[in-house]
Scaffold this active site. Structure first.
Site, PDB file in Angstrom:
ATOM      1  N   LYS A  59     -12.318  -0.336   3.838  1.00 45.10           N
ATOM      2  CA  LYS A  59     -12.517  -1.290   2.422  1.00 45.10           C
ATOM      3  C   LYS A  59     -13.519  -2.237   2.774  1.00 45.10           C
ATOM      4  O   LYS A  59     -14.770  -1.899   3.213  1.00 45.10           O
ATOM      5  CB  LYS A  59     -11.108  -1.884   2.301  1.00 45.10           C
ATOM      6  CG  LYS A  59      -9.918  -0.724   2.258  1.00 45.10           C
ATOM      7  CD  LYS A  59     -10.288   0.455   1.241  1.00 45.10           C
ATOM      8  CE  LYS A  59      -8.983   1.564   1.377  1.00 45.10           C
ATOM      9  NZ  LYS A  59      -7.579   1.166   1.419  1.00 45.10           N
TER      10      LYS A  59
ATOM     11  N   ASP B 200      -1.042  -6.979   6.936  1.00 39.43           N
ATOM     12  CA  ASP B 200      -1.817  -6.292   6.369  1.00 39.43           C
ATOM     13  C   ASP B 200      -2.724  -7.115   5.802  1.00 39.43           C
ATOM     14  O   ASP B 200      -2.588  -7.503   4.458  1.00 39.43           O
ATOM     15  CB  ASP B 200      -1.556  -5.082   5.424  1.00 39.43           C
ATOM     16  CG  ASP B 200      -2.546  -4.141   4.703  1.00 39.43           C
ATOM     17  OD1 ASP B 200      -3.724  -4.475   4.895  1.00 39.43           O
ATOM     18  OD2 ASP B 200      -2.305  -3.082   4.544  1.00 39.43           O
TER      19      ASP B 200
ATOM     20  N   TYR C 175       0.741  -1.198  -0.102  1.00 37.96           N
ATOM     21  CA  TYR C 175      -0.145  -0.129   0.098  1.00 37.96           C
ATOM     22  C   TYR C 175       0.954   1.242  -0.121  1.00 37.96           C
ATOM     23  O   TYR C 175       1.664   1.405   0.948  1.00 37.96           O
ATOM     24  CB  TYR C 175      -0.808  -0.105   1.305  1.00 37.96           C
ATOM     25  CG  TYR C 175      -1.910   1.200   1.333  1.00 37.96           C
ATOM     26  CD1 TYR C 175      -2.772   1.142   0.238  1.00 37.96           C
ATOM     27  CD2 TYR C 175      -1.613   2.176   2.076  1.00 37.96           C
ATOM     28  CE1 TYR C 175      -3.551   2.420   0.234  1.00 37.96           C
ATOM     29  CE2 TYR C 175      -2.387   3.170   2.236  1.00 37.96           C
ATOM     30  CZ  TYR C 175      -3.179   3.582   1.253  1.00 37.96           C
ATOM     31  OH  TYR C 175      -4.278   4.617   1.330  1.00 37.96           O
TER      32      TYR C 175
HETATM   33  C1  LIG Z   1      -6.566   1.589   2.045  1.00 40.94           C
HETATM   34  C2  LIG Z   1      -5.533   0.865   2.764  1.00 40.94           C
HETATM   35  C3  LIG Z   1      -4.635   1.173   3.532  1.00 40.94           C
HETATM   36  C4  LIG Z   1      -4.674   2.237   4.442  1.00 40.94           C
HETATM   37  O1  LIG Z   1      -6.101   2.737   4.931  1.00 40.94           O
HETATM   38  P1  LIG Z   1      -6.892   3.899   5.259  1.00 40.94           P
HETATM   39  O2  LIG Z   1      -8.067   3.606   5.807  1.00 40.94           O
HETATM   40  O3  LIG Z   1      -7.022   4.614   3.825  1.00 40.94           O
HETATM   41  O4  LIG Z   1      -5.935   4.768   6.000  1.00 40.94           O
HETATM   42  C5  LIG Z   1      -3.806   0.245   3.823  1.00 40.94           C
HETATM   43  N1  LIG Z   1      -3.402  -1.052   3.467  1.00 40.94           N
HETATM   44  C6  LIG Z   1      -4.313  -1.203   2.423  1.00 40.94           C
HETATM   45  C7  LIG Z   1      -3.964  -2.513   1.756  1.00 40.94           C
HETATM   46  C8  LIG Z   1      -5.203  -0.532   2.070  1.00 40.94           C
HETATM   47  O5  LIG Z   1      -6.001  -0.838   0.644  1.00 40.94           O
END
Ligand SMILES: *Cc1c(COP(=O)(O)O)cnc(C)c1O
Length: 379
Positions: free
Chosen positions: A202, A177, A104
């Protein structure tokens, strides 16, 4: 609370099914209060003092996610970035961390800019290559290995169990993540990870109307206490209204993500045969480099994200995005509406993403409608 023996789909649908003792309400209340009454002896026998530390509205979402991930405790943050950076801020200057080469991009930018400035030694490594991970680990100095799987936006798959073993042998923690996989498809803690992180913006919330992040720990140890201290001190906490929306989103997580993954799989297969598509990147395709690992650590599907490389290069890719009608040109992912993005132009000149790549976030529309729109745009 009836958690014993129930399947994850059931736990999610009920958000653990707690009924409010005072009112009988089956949906939890929103508690906007920032502060809580002290006892006459100045104690807090009811357990809460101030909402930068804690709020009862957090419980339904946090405890549901703890159950889905099979962890000990979950913290809700103001964003995925607030959650991710809290982990690194719990380390010390001079600590060595391994992070993926493709990840990311905003987190990669923060690590290489701010974290490095504060004395963290950040080493990007190809985490899909176990030999490279083994070689990069410095026992006694490497404190943390960060993995993203599947990784945005090439969807490369890292073997979480194998990296957990390597990290632990070197005395380092593994944080995953798991935003793209969600607990519907992968449970990193069961594979040996110490902490799992989500951008709840997400799939977990799933409706493109909340910015939030989460961390779930396998155990409440000293490092976890440090992370909690960072959160309370710096204040990257979620608001009660957002926490409430998150528990509502979590209730439909399985239905949404399974549909999105099945639709993404069908689109990936059909687009693979399209004359204007050079390459489809999707972990569910048998020819994809990480497919075998994905089959082992993902169950019930391979996620709702795929990317396509368009014949004719960058200009052609941007023109395809411009001709799409149903797919919205927008950043983010994991919502009910399908989104398309030309990542290279968003990420800038240092981006490792191919210039001809379009990232697709598959929503809940009919798969045929999504394919038809792509087909007309590809021409
Ligand atoms: C969007 C995203 C983030 C960051 O999250 P936010 O809620 O936008 O701060 C981190 N890792 C992945 C894989 C993402 O898609």
């Amino acid at each position: 609370m009836a958690e014993g023996g129930l399947r994850p789909e059931t736990l999610a649908a009920h958000a653990l099914g707690r009924v409010d003792e005072a009112t009988g309400a089956i949906i939890p209340a929103i508690h906007p209060s920032t502060t809580y009454e002290r006892d006459a002896d100045l104690g807090y026998s009811r357990g809460r003092c101030y909402s930068r530390a804690d709020n009862p509205t957090y419980d339904a979402a946090a405890d549901t996610l703890t159950a889905l991930e099979g962890g000990a405790r979950t913290l809700l943050f103001a964003s995925g970035m607030a959650a991710a950076t809290a982990v690194f801020q719990a380390l010390r200057p001079g600590d060595h961390v391994l992070v993926p080469k493709v990840m990311y991009w905003a987190l990669r930018a923060w690590l290489l800019d701010s974290a490095t400035r504060w004395g963290m030694v950040v080493e990007p490594v190809e985490t899909t290559d176990l030999t490279a991970v083994r070689a990069a680990l410095q026992p006694g100095r490497t404190r943390l290995v960060w993995v993203e799987s599947p990784a945005n936006p090439l969807w490369s798959v890292t073997d979480i169990a194998a990296v957990a073993e390597l990290a632990h042998a070197a005395g380092a923690r593994l944080v995953v993540d798991s935003t793209i996989a969600t607990p519907v498809h992968t449970r990193p803690l069961a594979l040996g990870a110490d902490i799992v992180m989500h951008s709840a913006t997400k799939y977990l919330n799933g409706h493109s109307d909340v910015v939030a992040g989460t961390l779930t720990a396998a155990r409440e140890d000293e490092f976890w206490a440090r992370i909690k201290a960072v959160q309370v001190q710096i204040g990257g906490v979620i608001g009660p209204f957002e926490a409430w929306l998150l528990q509502r989103g979590l209730r439909t997580l399985f239905a949404r993500v399974r549909w999105q993954s099945a639709s993404a799989q069908a689109l990936a297969e059909r687009l693979s045969g399209h004359a204007k598509v050079v390459h489809v990147l999707y972990p569910g395709l048998p020819g994809f480099p990480g497919h075998e690992v994905a089959r082992r650590q993902m169950s019930g599907g391979f996620g709702g994200m795929l990317s396509v490389r368009v014949a004719g290069g960058e200009e052609a890719a941007i023109a395809v995005a411009a001709r799409l009608g149903l797919w919205k040109r927008a950043t983010s992912l994991g919502g009910v509406e399908s989104l398309v993005e030309h990542r290279a132009s968003i990420e800038g000149p240092t981006s490792p993403v191919p210039r001809d790549l379009l990232r697709l976030s598959v929503g809940l529309e009919a798969t045929e409608d999504l394919y038809d729109d792509l087909a007309q745009a590809l021409g």
